[in-house]
Scaffold this motif. Structure first.
Motif, PDB file in Angstrom:
ATOM      1  N   GLU A 171       0.815  -1.209   0.000  1.00  0.00           N
ATOM      2  CA  GLU A 171       0.000   0.000   0.000  1.00  0.00           C
ATOM      3  C   GLU A 171       0.850   1.261   0.000  1.00  0.00           C
ATOM      4  O   GLU A 171       0.558   2.227  -0.703  1.00  0.00           O
ATOM      5  CB  GLU A 171      -0.923  -0.012   1.226  1.00  0.00           C
ATOM      6  N   LYS A 172       1.921   1.281   0.782  1.00  0.00           N
ATOM      7  CA  LYS A 172       2.823   2.435   0.839  1.00  0.00           C
ATOM      8  C   LYS A 172       4.199   2.096   0.258  1.00  0.00           C
ATOM      9  O   LYS A 172       5.178   2.775   0.526  1.00  0.00           O
ATOM     10  CB  LYS A 172       2.979   2.908   2.286  1.00  0.00           C
ATOM     11  N   GLN A 173       4.256   1.017  -0.527  1.00  0.00           N
ATOM     12  CA  GLN A 173       5.505   0.542  -1.127  1.00  0.00           C
ATOM     13  C   GLN A 173       6.572   0.308  -0.065  1.00  0.00           C
ATOM     14  O   GLN A 173       7.763   0.533  -0.282  1.00  0.00           O
ATOM     15  CB  GLN A 173       6.013   1.535  -2.194  1.00  0.00           C
ATOM     16  N   GLN A 174       6.131  -0.184   1.117  1.00  0.00           N
ATOM     17  CA  GLN A 174       7.068  -0.437   2.191  1.00  0.00           C
ATOM     18  C   GLN A 174       7.684  -1.834   2.099  1.00  0.00           C
ATOM     19  O   GLN A 174       8.633  -2.145   2.811  1.00  0.00           O
ATOM     20  CB  GLN A 174       6.384  -0.271   3.559  1.00  0.00           C
ATOM     21  N   ASN A 175       7.134  -2.672   1.202  1.00  0.00           N
ATOM     22  CA  ASN A 175       7.668  -4.017   0.995  1.00  0.00           C
ATOM     23  C   ASN A 175       8.552  -4.027  -0.248  1.00  0.00           C
ATOM     24  O   ASN A 175       8.375  -3.214  -1.164  1.00  0.00           O
ATOM     25  CB  ASN A 175       6.534  -5.024   0.833  1.00  0.00           C
ATOM     26  N   SER A 176       9.496  -4.971  -0.309  1.00  0.00           N
ATOM     27  CA  SER A 176      10.402  -4.998  -1.455  1.00  0.00           C
ATOM     28  C   SER A 176      10.921  -6.405  -1.702  1.00  0.00           C
ATOM     29  O   SER A 176      10.952  -7.248  -0.792  1.00  0.00           O
ATOM     30  CB  SER A 176      11.584  -4.045  -1.229  1.00  0.00           C
ATOM     31  N   VAL A 177      11.344  -6.631  -2.932  1.00  0.00           N
ATOM     32  CA  VAL A 177      12.071  -7.830  -3.303  1.00  0.00           C
ATOM     33  C   VAL A 177      13.173  -7.387  -4.256  1.00  0.00           C
ATOM     34  O   VAL A 177      12.973  -6.492  -5.090  1.00  0.00           O
ATOM     35  CB  VAL A 177      11.144  -8.884  -3.954  1.00  0.00           C
ATOM     36  N   LEU A 178      14.363  -7.968  -4.115  1.00  0.00           N
ATOM     37  CA  LEU A 178      15.498  -7.546  -4.942  1.00  0.00           C
ATOM     38  C   LEU A 178      16.352  -8.740  -5.312  1.00  0.00           C
ATOM     39  O   LEU A 178      16.306  -9.792  -4.670  1.00  0.00           O
ATOM     40  CB  LEU A 178      16.327  -6.487  -4.224  1.00  0.00           C
ATOM     41  N   ALA A 179      17.149  -8.542  -6.364  1.00  0.00           N
ATOM     42  CA  ALA A 179      18.129  -9.534  -6.798  1.00  0.00           C
ATOM     43  C   ALA A 179      19.315  -8.791  -7.386  1.00  0.00           C
ATOM     44  O   ALA A 179      19.167  -7.697  -7.948  1.00  0.00           O
ATOM     45  CB  ALA A 179      17.526 -10.495  -7.816  1.00  0.00           C
ATOM     46  N   GLY A 180      20.501  -9.363  -7.236  1.00  0.00           N
ATOM     47  CA  GLY A 180      21.671  -8.671  -7.762  1.00  0.00           C
ATOM     48  C   GLY A 180      22.905  -9.557  -7.776  1.00  0.00           C
ATOM     49  O   GLY A 180      22.863 -10.731  -7.381  1.00  0.00           O
ATOM     50  N   ALA A 181      23.993  -8.977  -8.246  1.00  0.00           N
ATOM     51  CA  ALA A 181      25.271  -9.683  -8.328  1.00  0.00           C
ATOM     52  C   ALA A 181      26.403  -8.681  -8.160  1.00  0.00           C
ATOM     53  O   ALA A 181      26.227  -7.478  -8.387  1.00  0.00           O
ATOM     54  CB  ALA A 181      25.399 -10.422  -9.664  1.00  0.00           C
ATOM     55  N   GLU A 182      27.570  -9.173  -7.762  1.00  0.00           N
ATOM     56  CA  GLU A 182      28.749  -8.320  -7.633  1.00  0.00           C
ATOM     57  C   GLU A 182      30.008  -9.099  -7.979  1.00  0.00           C
ATOM     58  O   GLU A 182      30.036 -10.333  -7.912  1.00  0.00           O
ATOM     59  CB  GLU A 182      28.859  -7.741  -6.222  1.00  0.00           C
ATOM     60  N   PHE A 183      31.041  -8.353  -8.352  1.00  0.00           N
ATOM     61  CA  PHE A 183      32.325  -8.947  -8.726  1.00  0.00           C
ATOM     62  C   PHE A 183      33.446  -8.070  -8.192  1.00  0.00           C
ATOM     63  O   PHE A 183      33.385  -6.839  -8.290  1.00  0.00           O
ATOM     64  CB  PHE A 183      32.444  -9.081 -10.255  1.00  0.00           C
ATOM     65  N   HIS A 184      34.453  -8.701  -7.581  1.00  0.00           N
ATOM     66  CA  HIS A 184      35.631  -7.995  -7.087  1.00  0.00           C
ATOM     67  C   HIS A 184      36.885  -8.628  -7.682  1.00  0.00           C
ATOM     68  O   HIS A 184      37.002  -9.865  -7.717  1.00  0.00           O
ATOM     69  CB  HIS A 184      35.766  -8.106  -5.556  1.00  0.00           C
ATOM     70  N   ASN A 185      37.807  -7.801  -8.134  1.00  0.00           N
ATOM     71  CA  ASN A 185      39.155  -8.253  -8.461  1.00  0.00           C
ATOM     72  C   ASN A 185      40.105  -7.594  -7.478  1.00  0.00           C
ATOM     73  O   ASN A 185      40.174  -6.362  -7.396  1.00  0.00           O
ATOM     74  CB  ASN A 185      39.538  -7.886  -9.896  1.00  0.00           C
ATOM     75  N   ILE A 186      40.824  -8.398  -6.705  1.00  0.00           N
ATOM     76  CA  ILE A 186      41.678  -7.902  -5.622  1.00  0.00           C
ATOM     77  C   ILE A 186      43.095  -8.360  -5.880  1.00  0.00           C
ATOM     78  O   ILE A 186      43.355  -9.549  -6.111  1.00  0.00           O
ATOM     79  CB  ILE A 186      41.183  -8.433  -4.260  1.00  0.00           C
TER      80      ILE A 186
END
Length: 294
Positions: free
Chosen positions: A188-203
């Motif tokens: 109702e107030k957009q207080q809920n969420s779902v997300l997906a993502g990825a990340e990459f590190h070169n060290i």
């Protein structure tokens, strides 16, 4: 700022997922102006153009300060350095914001230290540090803000030119990181969420002492998904899962996470968090043995 000592979101991994989360402000002004800084340790000048682009340069030298405040450190060359930074906070369109920050500093100092191998004598210790860092984000909103796509890239390079007496002891560290997250708001107030993502590190880490040199390189990859929503008006749930791969030890893992928050009053709440957490071995051990686990 939000500081977490760990154990919460699937968005973050390693070191028990402890993070210092910094949310930068969006552009709020179109003003331009110049700033000048002067103090006992240095001077600097900066300029901001229409609230969107800013930059500064500065010079530091501790000699005047050390003449007023005596120390038991024998500086043969007091710390001094130069630096510059550049910042962009620009709305590329109605729904897209670009933020960019770049900084470079260079510092030198030399001091005398007791020689424990030959009592009463002093040896010279010198340090020449160079540091470059940039972080960049691109945020785009879709469907009246219900969808958010956030991309980020950062790169850091630090080198310490060290000389202990006549022996070099240089250190070099660099890291490149890319992160992309797509998020859907609902309710109702957009207080809920779902997300997906990825990340990459070169060290990449390099340590040199005399004729000895050690080098480590790691490609760290992770993917994650998470949802956060209110079960009732006073009870919130966050659940997610994270998968990681670390090339330096050639191992992968899967880490589920869950947390609950129950609001008991206007200024109080109870929280509970549980999950699986992994940590790549410290580089001090990996220099000697890469056949280690998380």
């Amino acid at each position: 700022m939000a500081f977490s000592t760990g154990g919460y979101s699937a968005q973050y991994g390693q070191a028990l997922s402890s993070v210092l989360l910094l949310d930068t402000q969006d552009k709020t002004s179109d003003q331009s102006g110049m700033s000048i800084i002067a103090h006992l340790a240095g001077v600097g000048v900066g300029y901001t153009h229409k609230g969107a682009i800013s930059g500064q340069v500065f010079y530091n030298n501790l000699s005047p300060f050390l003449k007023l405040v005596k120390t038991n450190i024998d500086f043969t060359k007091p710390p001094q350095g130069i630096g510059t930074s550049f910042n962009v906070d620009q709305n590329l369109s109605k729904n897209t914001v670009l933020k960019m920050f770049v900084t470079y500093t260079e510092n030198k100092n030399e001091l005398g230290l007791p020689n424990y191998e030959d009592g009463g004598k002093i040896y010279n210790f010198s340090l020449h540090n160079r540091n470059f860092y940039t972080t960049n984000t691109l945020k785009t909103n879709f469907k009246d803000g219900k969808w958010i796509w956030l991309n980020g890239f950062s790169y850091s390079y630090n080198t310490d030119g060290i000389k202990i007496g006549e022996t070099p002891g240089d250190r070099k560290d660099q890291r490149a990181q890319f992160r992309s997250v797509i998020k859907r708001l609902w309710g109702e107030k957009q207080q809920n969420s779902v997300l997906a993502g990825a990340e990459f590190h070169n060290i990449l880490n390099t340590n040199i002492f005399g004729v000895y040199e050690g080098q480590l390189e790691d490609n760290y990859t992770a993917a994650f998904a998470e949802t956060e929503f209110y079960l009732t008006t006073k009870l919130a749930l966050r659940a997610g899962v994270r998968g990681e791969y670390t090339s330096i030890i050639d191992k992968a893992n899967v880490a589920p996470r869950i947390s609950l928050a129950w609001k008991t009053g206007k200024y109080s709440q109870f929280s509970f968090a549980a999950g699986q957490f992994y940590q790549t071995p410290e580089k001090n051990y990996l220099y000697l043995n890469k056949n280690l686990g998380y």
